[in-house]
Motif scaffolding. Structure first.
Motif, PDB file in Angstrom:
ATOM      1  N   VAL A   1      22.774  28.720  72.537  1.00  0.00           N
ATOM      2  CA  VAL A   1      23.271  30.108  72.834  1.00  0.00           C
ATOM      3  C   VAL A   1      23.924  30.695  71.770  1.00  0.00           C
ATOM      4  O   VAL A   1      23.834  32.029  71.489  1.00  0.00           O
ATOM      5  CB  VAL A   1      24.331  30.109  74.304  1.00  0.00           C
ATOM      6  CG1 VAL A   1      24.788  31.191  74.430  1.00  0.00           C
ATOM      7  CG2 VAL A   1      23.264  29.492  75.321  1.00  0.00           C
ATOM      8  N   LEU A   2      24.777  30.190  71.053  1.00  0.00           N
ATOM      9  CA  LEU A   2      25.654  30.572  69.949  1.00  0.00           C
ATOM     10  C   LEU A   2      24.551  30.856  68.771  1.00  0.00           C
ATOM     11  O   LEU A   2      24.929  32.049  68.090  1.00  0.00           O
ATOM     12  CB  LEU A   2      26.860  29.577  69.553  1.00  0.00           C
ATOM     13  CG  LEU A   2      27.748  29.131  70.456  1.00  0.00           C
ATOM     14  CD1 LEU A   2      28.626  28.121  69.790  1.00  0.00           C
ATOM     15  CD2 LEU A   2      28.579  30.549  70.667  1.00  0.00           C
TER      16      LEU A   2
ATOM     17  N   ALA B   1      28.037  33.672  75.463  1.00  0.00           N
ATOM     18  CA  ALA B   1      28.563  32.645  74.659  1.00  0.00           C
ATOM     19  C   ALA B   1      30.125  32.649  74.600  1.00  0.00           C
ATOM     20  O   ALA B   1      30.575  31.649  74.809  1.00  0.00           O
ATOM     21  CB  ALA B   1      27.937  33.046  73.295  1.00  0.00           C
TER      22      ALA B   1
ATOM     23  N   THR C   1      23.264  34.083  69.853  1.00  0.00           N
ATOM     24  CA  THR C   1      24.026  35.103  69.570  1.00  0.00           C
ATOM     25  C   THR C   1      24.023  35.689  68.263  1.00  0.00           C
ATOM     26  O   THR C   1      24.312  37.049  68.055  1.00  0.00           O
ATOM     27  CB  THR C   1      25.648  34.607  70.015  1.00  0.00           C
ATOM     28  OG1 THR C   1      25.735  34.113  71.373  1.00  0.00           O
ATOM     29  CG2 THR C   1      26.403  35.768  69.898  1.00  0.00           C
TER      30      THR C   1
ATOM     31  N   LEU D   1      24.861  25.058  74.630  1.00  0.00           N
ATOM     32  CA  LEU D   1      25.818  25.857  74.140  1.00  0.00           C
ATOM     33  C   LEU D   1      25.484  26.155  72.741  1.00  0.00           C
ATOM     34  O   LEU D   1      25.574  27.214  72.309  1.00  0.00           O
ATOM     35  CB  LEU D   1      26.952  25.413  74.455  1.00  0.00           C
ATOM     36  CG  LEU D   1      28.410  26.104  73.934  1.00  0.00           C
ATOM     37  CD1 LEU D   1      28.196  27.584  74.200  1.00  0.00           C
ATOM     38  CD2 LEU D   1      29.808  25.638  74.404  1.00  0.00           C
TER      39      LEU D   1
END
Length: 298
Positions: A176-177, A126, A180, A173
């Protein structure tokens, strides 16, 4: 120095700026000791900056040192601890303009991502994605909090000069965050909930974020020996982001907003990366040149 520290905090300067200005000012004061502050003049500042150049400091570093000293005396004047600012009217060093920044090609970025492994793979992935595909600075990633990520796919970023900007994220993206956050260690802090947390439950430091990038670059260079001569750093991923945007046709004003640049002159260095338009313009000149040029020469 205590007055200067209070002044900087009241001005809302970031910790990174406070630390840089503090270190520069302490070095300057040591260089003029035991001279009284009231006796300092322009020559004292010029001598300090000249010595910094002799020690290898570049124009950018010297300009920051000058800004630090100027801010220090401004603070003392405002706090009624000094009457004059010896650095007030000193010109900054002229820096190189339009220097082409170092960046990675898209294929190199893709191979870089394959080298992100280990226990903190998702977190580190990330971090590098935010640099390479959202153009974030290291300090901006460091300051991110959980509530800065919004369900609509945007992330709110506290940039330089304490200015906020909203960056719409590519869906991969954003995913992915979100992932995370699912594997994130619970932070052992107060009111703020940092987005990136160390194994000890503290906000991930700027230095650790840089280390994540440096370790990944080291493995990438082993994978691609042609990159061994390139000076790669976390900031080069931000350059890579800007390069991809320019090549995709993003206009300079939009890129300025995405990068959080105060001045468009800072953004304009990226217009020199992609030379397809230059090649096209010079290719048109070939049509205007005499076809028998070599014969004319003979």
């Amino acid at each position: 120095m205590e007055l200067f520290s209070i002044w900087m905090k009241n001005r809302g300067m970031t910790k990174a700026t406070q630390n840089a200005y503090t270190n520069d000012t302490i070095h300057f004061l040591r260089s003029v000791h035991p001279k009284e502050l009231a006796a300092l003049g322009k020559m004292d500042v010029m001598r300090y900056l000249s010595e910094a150049r002799e020690r290898g400091a570049g124009d950018e570093a010297r300009n920051r040192k000058l800004s630090s000293i100027r801010a220090f005396f401004n603070a003392l004047i405002e706090m009624e601890a000094a009457k004059t600012n010896p650095a007030a009217f000193m010109a900054k060093s002229r820096q190189e303009k339009n220097r082409i920044p170092v960046y990675l090609e898209e294929s190199e970025l893709e191979r870089m991502l394959h080298h992100i492994q280990g226990k903190h793979q998702i977190r580190n992935m990330a971090i590098l994605l935010l640099m390479a595909y959202a153009g974030l600075r290291v300090g901006e990633i460091h300051r991110m909090n959980v509530h800065d990520l919004h369900p609509d796919g945007t992330i709110h970023i506290l940039g330089k000069g304490r200015k906020w900007r909203a960056v719409p994220l590519p869906k991969p993206l954003h995913d992915v965050l979100r992932r995370t956050l699912e594997v994130r260690i619970e932070a052992r802090t107060g009111k703020d909930q940092p987005f990136f947390v160390s194994q000890f439950g503290r906000r991930l430091s700027v230095r650790m974020i840089q280390t994540v990038a440096e370790q990944t670059f080291a493995e990438l260079k082993q994978d691609i020996p042609a990159l061994s001569a390139k000076q790669l750093s976390s900031h080069k991923l931000r350059h890579s982001f800007a390069t991809m945007q320019i090549r995709s046709g993003t206009d300079i004003r939009t890129l300025q907003e995405l990068l959080g640049h105060t001045s468009i002159e800072t953004t304009q260095i990226y217009t020199h990366i992609d030379n397809k338009q230059l090649q096209k313009a010079m290719g048109q000149m070939a049509e205007k040149m005499p076809s028998d040029l070599l014969q004319l020469h003979n």
